[in-house]
Motif scaffolding. Structure first.
Motif: not given
Length: 208
Positions: A196-198, A139-149, A188-194
């Motif tokens: 780190t996600i989890h 089971i794989v999911g996005h981390s909630a911390a990705d929103i803050q990232a 990538l963030d919403a603007d296309g910048h690199s």
């Protein structure tokens, strides 16, 4: 049940563009399953079919299920011109109600299924019961911390989970936890910048 996450929601989403996903298998599936002897696999929420086709290329006999007939039609089209050592059976299922056959699969994979907790938690427990003895649950999911990232992620209460929480929900005498972690990778963030996600990654082997 939250109606917006049912079949009509997903059909509308897939109908809105020619391709919703990249067409590449999810990286944690490749990382965790590469080299594993092929057997019977269940790909839950298969979407446009990239994970299922990757598994079939490795020799797995795949049952691929999804909410959306639009996604499944696209997946069938993508796979129709390819030859696989394994096989794929595409099945339309309401994942909020469907119960897969018990103890039937050597691998059950669910990648990035973000439903409200009242729907997701029973689904994950049903998926666990469908793993055969000696088989793996991934089971794989996005981390909630990705929103803050700054990553683009679904918004809503209860949509996120941790691998550790999923591991804790499995009976200790029936499962061996191989991986339960938030694993970093580039994104990538919403603007296309690199950035780190989890990914929240849970892989467990059924012992009994």
């Amino acid at each position: 049940m939250v109606q917006s996450f049912g079949e009509s929601f997903w059909d509308e989403r897939y109908s809105g563009s020619e391709a919703v996903w990249s067409g590449q298998p999810n990286p944690q599936l490749v990382s965790e399953i590469s080299g594993m002897p092929p057997g019977r696999a269940l790909d839950v929420g298969c979407g446009e079919g990239a994970d299922s086709m990757w598994l079939a290329r490795q020799g797995w006999q795949v049952t691929a299920v999804d909410f959306s007939n639009v996604a499944l039609r696209r997946a069938r089209q993508h796979s129709s011109s390819q030859a696989f050592p394994g096989s794929i059976a595409w099945e339309h299922r309401n994942l909020l109600q469907w119960t897969p056959p018990a103890s039937s699969f050597d691998l059950v994979t669910a990648q990035f299924i973000h439903l409200p907790s009242e729907d997701r938690e029973p689904l994950f427990l049903r998926l666990a019961t469908s793993v055969a003895r000696g088989g793996s649950l991934l089971i794989v999911g996005h981390s909630a911390a990705d929103i803050q990232a700054g990553a683009r992620r679904p918004q809503g209460d209860g949509l996120y989970f941790s691998a550790i929480d999923i591991a804790a929900s499995l009976p200790q005498d029936m499962w061996r936890i191989c991986v339960a972690e938030a694993r970093p990778r580039g994104g990538l963030d919403a603007d296309g910048h690199s950035i780190t996600i989890h990914d929240e990654v849970l892989r467990a082997v059924r012992l009994a």
